[in-house]
Each structure stands twice: as structure tokens, then as C-alpha cells.
Enzyme design. Structure first.
Site, short mmCIF file in Angstrom:
data_model
loop_
_atom_site.label_atom_id
_atom_site.label_comp_id
_atom_site.label_asym_id
_atom_site.label_seq_id
_atom_site.Cartn_x
_atom_site.Cartn_y
_atom_site.Cartn_z
N ILE A 154 10.80 -3.14 1.95
CA ILE A 154 11.92 -4.09 1.89
C ILE A 154 12.72 -3.82 0.61
CG2 ILE A 154 12.61 -6.52 1.80
CD1 ILE A 154 9.99 -7.29 3.10
N THR B 35 -2.32 8.24 -0.02
CA THR B 35 -1.62 7.86 1.22
C THR B 35 -0.10 7.92 1.04
OG1 THR B 35 -3.46 6.39 1.66
CG2 THR B 35 -1.47 6.02 2.95
N LYS C 190 3.45 -9.19 -8.24
CA LYS C 190 4.76 -8.94 -7.61
C LYS C 190 5.74 -10.06 -7.97
CE LYS C 190 2.81 -6.19 -3.85
NZ LYS C 190 2.15 -6.26 -2.54
#
Ligand code: HSE
Length: 439
Positions: free
Chosen positions: A136, A13, A205
Site C-alpha cells: 500500500i 523472500t 509501523k
């Protein structure tokens, strides 16, 4: 004009999005860097899969060695995800003097130290803006524009899948499984969304954010995490009654006694900007000692937002700007004493607890006694009288009722012991659902 040859590993993707930007918006990239940036090779193990992009046959290969052996390729973009073969491919690219760009947070969280050391040794860089919060621009901002700060805290929604599920449960009043199915139907959730809903993706993360903002090298597996699987529609009703929304928050907070790190579903006051971040959006609220609070919001996943971050990294790599970010990582180790990570049992915080309890005299006394013995102070309590019976005289009712308690700040270790003890009481049925509470 100088030419920079780039190879892409993984035509999924995001890879397709990157290939599309590189071919459709080549002029933008050229204008930004003053060199011709050319997608020279694309490697994928399955070239027969149907994709909505057509690339020249000579560009495609299923043999990674062809990239490694090509000295004209100076940048490798790794977008296959997972640990292996991604780790080996990235390591060998670095060893062969190629700069790497990756969106692979699991790889960085697990093998970051080895990869960064290898890059440093071979005079190349790794850029990874896309690994945390997709579109972001948080990592580069922390490492460069906000570099003058000592960071005080990060409160972030870093997993779009779980945020979508929570929003769906809140807005449509659906149960957890229906919300997961809806997330799958709309393509937000994987067929197996375990790592998204159990907090794994979020702690990985958080480990990367903590490395950049606080200079700590922390094993993501040691960061306490609670997922969203136990949250029920009723929790949103109680949260609303108390003036809160429920969000899966990743938190890094610097305190006098060390750095607190955790991922947990959290009640966030409706007036807090994080409470208004819905659906698949991510957000990060950073507080620095000079800048104060700064708020970032955007799409943390998906083809084009993630590709946008990858292409930003590509431009930065060509311009040598990633070397600055890299230097910022090194400076942590050389010049600053990274803060120590706090023992999770010593972290203090407020909680929202939902339990099923028998509705009879003395039950509250028994429950509050457990909190009292562990030094935990109850802040509020909700029990709706009509939940089990029509109005009328009190009778002991065998069916349990929902009892909601919020607590004042309590030590994590004490809270865990109290919950264990409460779950063993005869008057409390099943597991207690615990949600953090951020004021
Ligand atoms: N699966 C992640 C999410 C995106 O739902 O936010 C990739 O890190």
C-alpha cells in the site's frame, strides 16, 4: 544511456522478489527512469541456501565490504530485517554516499532519528515505503499527495498476520491457537509470530506513520499496545450480536489535548470499511482537514507486494523524488509545531469487556459499583441466561457465566483502575478481556 548500479543486501523472500523484478522487468524500470538500472551486487550471509532464482556467480557475495568499497554502486537496498547488522550496514552505506532503500520498520522505529540525520549530513536519502503496509503506497502519499492537509486521524490494520488470525477465528469459528497454526501452515505467520500477535509490529509501523503524518518522533515502546492473544471465539459471537467485527487497529488521532496513539483489538462497526478488510490484507483510513476520509487497502506483506513498494522506491530514488519525501520530513521540524503526544492515561474511549462472573444475586450491583466509583458509565450488558443451566427456577450456580459490558467514553486511567479492582472481586474469575470499541 546512463547506468545506475544497485546493490541488494538480503536474498530472502522479498529480496528474491526484488531481484526477480529487476531482472525480468528491467525494461519497465528503464522506461520509468530513462537510465539503465542494474543489479550489480547481491550480498547474503548464506549463499548456499536453495532459492527459486539463479543469479550470476560474480553478482553474489557474502562480504558487505565489497558493496561499500564499490564507488559505482549508488543505491543500497537493505532487506535483511532486524536491528543489527542492518543498522551498521545502513549507516555505513549512508556515510559512503549511497542512497538507501529499506523495508525494515523495526530498524526505522528504533534508530530512525540517527539514520535520517546521517542521511541528511551526507546528502543522500532513505526510502522506506515497504516498511509500512507492504504494497500500500501510504507513506509517500501522506508525505506528498496529501501534504496540504492537517491530518486528523489514522485508523489502520497494519499487521496481516493478526488480521488473518482474527478473520479465521471469526469466519471458521476456530480457537486462537488453531487459527495461528492455520496462519503458519499457509505461510502468513512466522514460526514465532509473537511480534505480530502482541502488537509490537503494529506499534512500530504506527510510530513511522505518526512521524510522517503528525511530525512526532515517538519511541514505539511508549505507545500503549494490546495484542490479540486473549481474544476467544466467543468474543466474535458477542461482537456479531452487537453489530461489530474485531480488528487489531493502530490509531493516531489528533485531539485538542494532544495526539492519541495506541494499538489494540477493537470492535469496528460492520458498516465501517475497515470491518470488511479480511485475511492478510492491510488497510489505512486517513482523515485530513481538506481531503476528508481516504481509504487504502492492499496486501501488507508477501514477496511481490513488498517488492513492488521497494521497486517504487528504487525508481523514486533514481529520479530524485525521495528527496522530496525527505524534505517533507525536515519541513515538519522547521515549519510546523509537531503536536504533543497525549498521556495514554488521558485518552478517552469506549470499551467492550468480557468477564467470567458468578451468577447470583447482587453480583451485577457489585460490578456496576466499581464502574460507578471510577466515573465510568455502562452502555450495554449481555448475559445469556441459558449458558449454565436448563430453564427452570433460579438457583445459585457455582460455575461462572460470561458477562459482557460495553461502556460509554471513559478515561483510560480510570478504566485500567476499574479493571484491576474488578479482577480482585471474589465474584469475578480470572482476567477480564478488554476490546476497544470504535463507533
Ligand atoms: N509480519 C508483518 C505482517 C509483515 O504480518 O503484516 C511485515 O511487516
Amino acid at each position: 544511456m546512463n547506468t545506475v548500479n544497485v546493490a541488494l543486501i538480503g536474498l530472502g523472500t522479498i529480496g528474491t522478489g526484488v531481484a526477480r523484478i529487476l531482472s525480468e522487468y528491467a525494461d519497465r524500470i528503464t522506461d520509468a527512469v530513462g537510465s539503465r538500472v542494474v543489479l550489480a551486487k547481491v550480498c547474503d550471509k548464506d549463499l548456499s541456501r536453495e532459492r527459486d532464482i539463479t543469479l550470476p556467480a560474480e553478482m553474489l557475495t557474502d562480504d558487505f565490504e565489497r558493496i561499500l568499497d564499490d564507488p559505482s554502486i549508488s543505491i543500497v537496498i537493505e532487506l535483511i530485517g532486524g536491528l543489527e547488522p542492518a543498522r551498521t550496514m545502513v549507516l555505513r552505506s549512508l556515510q559512503n554516499g549511497k542512497n538507501v532503500i529499506t523495508a525494515n520498520k523495526a530498524l526505522l522505529a528504533q534508530h530512525g532519528a540517527e539514520l535520517f540525520d546521517t542521511a541528511k549530513k551526507h546528502g543522500v536519502t532513505i526510502a522506506f515505503e515497504a516498511a509500512v503496509c507492504g504494497g500500500i503506497p501510504i507513506l509517500g502519499t501522506l508525505a506528498t499527495s496529501l501534504q496540504a492537509n492537517r491530518f486528523q486521524s489514522i485508523h489502520a490494520i497494519v499487521n496481516g498476520t493478526s488480521n488473518f488470525i482474527l478473520s479465521q477465528m471469526d469466519e471458521a469459528g476456530t480457537n486462537y491457537q488453531d487459527a495461528v497454526n492455520e496462519a503458519r501452515r499457509l505461510g502468513f505467520a512466522e514460526a514465532d509470530p509473537t511480534m505480530d500477535v502482541d502488537g509490537t509490529d503494529a506499534v512500530q509501523k504506527l510510530a513511522i506513520l505518526a512521524r510522517i503524518a503528525f511530525g512526532v518522533r515517538v519511541d514505539w515502546k511508549t505507545i500503549p499496545r494490546t495484542g490479540i492473544e486473549a481474544i476467544e471465539a466467543i468474543d466474535f459471537r458477542y461482537a456479531r450480536e452487537l453489530g461489530y467485527k474485531i480488528k487489531l487497529l493502530a490509531v493516531a488521532a489528533s485531539t485538542a489535548t494532544g495526539l492519541e496513539l495506541h494499538v489494540s483489538p477493537t470492535l469496528v462497526r460492520e458498516t465501517n470499511p475497515l470491518a470488511r478488510v479480511d485475511n492478510a490484507f492491510n488497510a489505512v483510513r486517513v482523515t485530513g482537514d481538506c481531503v476528508g476520509p481516504v481509504f487504502f487497502q492492499g496486501l501488507g506483506a508477501g514477496r511481490m507486494p513488498t517488492a513492488s513498494a521497494v521497486l517504487g522506491d528504487l525508481i523514486a530514488t533514481v529520479l530524485g523524488r525521495t528527496a522530496i519525501t525527505f524534505k517533507a520530513l525536515e519541513l515538519w521540524e522547521e515549519n510546523r509545531n509537531g503536536i504533543a503526544v497525549k498521556d495514554p492515561r488521558e485518552v478517552r474511549g469506549k470499551s467492550f469487556l468480557r468477564m467470567r462472573a458468578v451468577d447470583k444475586p447482587g453480583v451485577l450491583h457489585e460490578i456496576s459499583g466499581v464502574f460507578g466509583r471510577h466515573g465510568i458509565s455502562i452502555a450495554s450488558m449481555i448475559q445469556h441466561a441459558g449458558e449454565n443451566r436448563a430453564t427452570g427456577e433460579h438457583q445459585e450456580v457455582k460455575t461462572p457465566v460470561s458477562l459482557i459490558l460495553t461502556t460509554h467514553d471513559a478515561r483510560e486511567g480510570d478504566m485500567r483502575h476499574a479493571i484491576d479492582e474488578l479482577e480482585r472481586l471474589d465474584c469475578v474469575y480470572g482476567k477480564i478481556v478488554r476490546i476497544g470499541l470504535l463507533d
